[in-house]
Design a protein around this motif. Sequence first.
Motif, PDB file in Angstrom:
ATOM      1  N   PRO A 192       0.798  -1.094   0.051  1.00  0.00           N
ATOM      2  CA  PRO A 192      -0.165   0.062   0.028  1.00  0.00           C
ATOM      3  C   PRO A 192       0.885   1.185   0.172  1.00  0.00           C
ATOM      4  O   PRO A 192       0.237   2.314   0.178  1.00  0.00           O
ATOM      5  N   GLU A 193       2.207   1.227  -0.070  1.00  0.00           N
ATOM      6  CA  GLU A 193       2.932   2.315  -0.224  1.00  0.00           C
ATOM      7  C   GLU A 193       2.640   3.537  -1.160  1.00  0.00           C
ATOM      8  O   GLU A 193       2.519   4.737  -0.632  1.00  0.00           O
ATOM      9  N   ASP A 194       2.297   3.129  -2.151  1.00  0.00           N
ATOM     10  CA  ASP A 194       2.099   4.034  -3.401  1.00  0.00           C
ATOM     11  C   ASP A 194       0.826   3.867  -3.879  1.00  0.00           C
ATOM     12  O   ASP A 194      -0.123   5.044  -4.200  1.00  0.00           O
ATOM     13  N   LEU A 195      -0.168   2.885  -3.344  1.00  0.00           N
ATOM     14  CA  LEU A 195      -1.534   3.027  -3.611  1.00  0.00           C
ATOM     15  C   LEU A 195      -2.245   2.258  -2.684  1.00  0.00           C
ATOM     16  O   LEU A 195      -1.729   0.900  -2.456  1.00  0.00           O
ATOM     17  N   SER A 196      -3.211   2.634  -2.031  1.00  0.00           N
ATOM     18  CA  SER A 196      -4.189   1.764  -1.235  1.00  0.00           C
ATOM     19  C   SER A 196      -5.121   1.241  -1.922  1.00  0.00           C
ATOM     20  O   SER A 196      -5.942   1.902  -2.857  1.00  0.00           O
ATOM     21  N   VAL A 197      -5.577  -0.192  -1.529  1.00  0.00           N
ATOM     22  CA  VAL A 197      -6.836  -0.880  -2.495  1.00  0.00           C
ATOM     23  C   VAL A 197      -7.635  -1.465  -1.403  1.00  0.00           C
ATOM     24  O   VAL A 197      -7.433  -2.043  -0.479  1.00  0.00           O
ATOM     25  N   VAL A 198      -9.141  -1.264  -1.615  1.00  0.00           N
ATOM     26  CA  VAL A 198     -10.025  -1.763  -0.591  1.00  0.00           C
ATOM     27  C   VAL A 198     -10.909  -2.654  -1.622  1.00  0.00           C
ATOM     28  O   VAL A 198     -11.347  -2.259  -2.509  1.00  0.00           O
ATOM     29  N   GLY A 199     -11.109  -3.944  -1.122  1.00  0.00           N
ATOM     30  CA  GLY A 199     -11.826  -4.924  -1.924  1.00  0.00           C
ATOM     31  C   GLY A 199     -13.504  -5.023  -1.443  1.00  0.00           C
ATOM     32  O   GLY A 199     -13.866  -3.892  -0.553  1.00  0.00           O
ATOM     33  N   TYR A 200     -14.041  -5.779  -1.983  1.00  0.00           N
ATOM     34  CA  TYR A 200     -15.363  -6.025  -1.398  1.00  0.00           C
ATOM     35  C   TYR A 200     -15.830  -7.343  -1.452  1.00  0.00           C
ATOM     36  O   TYR A 200     -15.485  -8.146  -2.474  1.00  0.00           O
ATOM     37  N   ASP A 201     -16.390  -7.950  -0.472  1.00  0.00           N
ATOM     38  CA  ASP A 201     -16.833  -9.387  -0.261  1.00  0.00           C
ATOM     39  C   ASP A 201     -16.078 -10.171   0.664  1.00  0.00           C
ATOM     40  O   ASP A 201     -16.723 -10.832   1.819  1.00  0.00           O
ATOM     41  N   ASP A 202     -14.851  -9.754   0.924  1.00  0.00           N
ATOM     42  CA  ASP A 202     -14.078 -10.681   2.128  1.00  0.00           C
ATOM     43  C   ASP A 202     -14.309 -12.204   1.642  1.00  0.00           C
ATOM     44  O   ASP A 202     -14.494 -13.036   2.357  1.00  0.00           O
ATOM     45  N   SER A 203     -14.044 -12.567   0.495  1.00  0.00           N
ATOM     46  CA  SER A 203     -13.872 -13.856  -0.175  1.00  0.00           C
ATOM     47  C   SER A 203     -12.837 -14.615   0.849  1.00  0.00           C
ATOM     48  O   SER A 203     -11.906 -14.245   1.183  1.00  0.00           O
ATOM     49  N   PRO A 204     -13.030 -16.257   0.636  1.00  0.00           N
ATOM     50  CA  PRO A 204     -12.054 -16.971   1.344  1.00  0.00           C
ATOM     51  C   PRO A 204     -10.754 -16.704   0.572  1.00  0.00           C
ATOM     52  O   PRO A 204     -10.627 -16.460  -0.405  1.00  0.00           O
ATOM     53  N   LEU A 205      -9.719 -16.645   1.469  1.00  0.00           N
ATOM     54  CA  LEU A 205      -8.336 -16.566   0.877  1.00  0.00           C
ATOM     55  C   LEU A 205      -8.170 -14.978   1.040  1.00  0.00           C
ATOM     56  O   LEU A 205      -6.701 -14.938   0.716  1.00  0.00           O
ATOM     57  N   MET A 206      -8.589 -14.163   1.190  1.00  0.00           N
ATOM     58  CA  MET A 206      -8.143 -12.757   0.997  1.00  0.00           C
ATOM     59  C   MET A 206      -7.395 -12.445   2.119  1.00  0.00           C
ATOM     60  O   MET A 206      -6.734 -11.400   1.751  1.00  0.00           O
ATOM     61  N   ALA A 207      -7.323 -13.070   3.250  1.00  0.00           N
ATOM     62  CA  ALA A 207      -6.473 -12.775   4.224  1.00  0.00           C
ATOM     63  C   ALA A 207      -5.324 -13.282   3.959  1.00  0.00           C
ATOM     64  O   ALA A 207      -4.012 -12.765   4.647  1.00  0.00           O
ATOM     65  N   PHE A 208      -4.861 -14.183   2.896  1.00  0.00           N
ATOM     66  CA  PHE A 208      -3.414 -14.651   2.675  1.00  0.00           C
ATOM     67  C   PHE A 208      -3.014 -14.264   1.273  1.00  0.00           C
ATOM     68  O   PHE A 208      -2.059 -14.681   0.852  1.00  0.00           O
TER      69      PHE A 208
END
Length: 373
Positions: free
Chosen positions: A280-296
């Motif tokens: 995230p140093e140059d670009l911050s990104v937010v997803g949507y769903d919190d699908s399985p494996l997104m923590a990894f």
Amino acid sequence: MRKNLAVSYSAAMRARLSDIAQQADVSEATVSRVLNDRPGVAPETRQAVLTALDVLGYERPARLRKRSAGLVGLVVPELDNPIFPAFAQIIESALAPTGYTPVLCTQTPGGVREDEYVEMLLDRQVSGIVFVSGLHADTAADHDRYRTLLARPLPIVMINGYAPGIPAPFVSCDDREAAELAVAHLVALGHRRIGLITGPDRFVPVQRKVSGYKAAMERLAGVDDDELAELTELSLFGVEGGEAAAGRLIERGATGIVCGSDLMALGAIRAARQRGMSVPEDLSVVGYDDSPLMAFTDPPLTTMRQPVAAMAVAAVRALVDEINGHGAPHSEYLFRPELVVRGSTAVARQDAASTQSGPGRQRPTPSALAVPA
């Protein structure tokens, strides 16, 4: 020859018993007692053996099969996006105690369409149908197809997407609030040039996300309509759509991006890395769903979590109530999303923050090290 066949059969049976016993963490003798429906086995142990049978793909003996109360259709748009298998799994689990058996229908590009699946389900005399992100979410689709089903009468429940005038229960995540929370998170980190990537605007969830995003950007970042138009990218769902749209937003100086799905967010991260930028140093990104494996993922994805379990259970309860003649309220149930902060968002760089205002802004200088996609 007959003796050899008997030996082979006996060996195969022992191998199956061994597999099931290992999976259930019990003895082969216990497995044998369960399979032969003999007494002397604790209920939880018996259930562990039956679950092991199902997991390993073995068919239950006829005497152990629970009589189904009926079939329920489950129509999902795809299985490539991991959020849809998550919905299917929880819906199947929620249906199990009711005695209903789900019939999963998955659409693929150029494959069987939703209407064709519905005809197949009607031929199988299903007791009801759950639609997940179906044509009910598409404002360009003809919703009379659902009124026809209700007139049969056939109970139906819709997940994610609302169509006024259809007297059925709807279960949705609050997409507008999700977009607002995502923008608020990035603004709190010092970002102002915050872009939005989501799907085609004929879909109700997309319209709601865009509405929430614009409201939050106007309220929290003081962005005008012209700048909002420049920061909004409607693309194809999926990694490729997210990557293409993110590339355009990066060139316009975005330092943060809110995405309409986790897969689109992964595409945005890929676009940043291809340009030598770091997340995230140059670009911050937010997803949507919190699908399985997104923590990894790399980095672990900050995302808006859909309460999939609560939504799926509510949909099943509404459908079963409808089937049993206890009509659920024909309205939309909105479930609140949850911001899950991980490693894909960070405080805006000071040099980036100084270039985020005005038409003469410049894109922040990328990191010197290119991170592999």
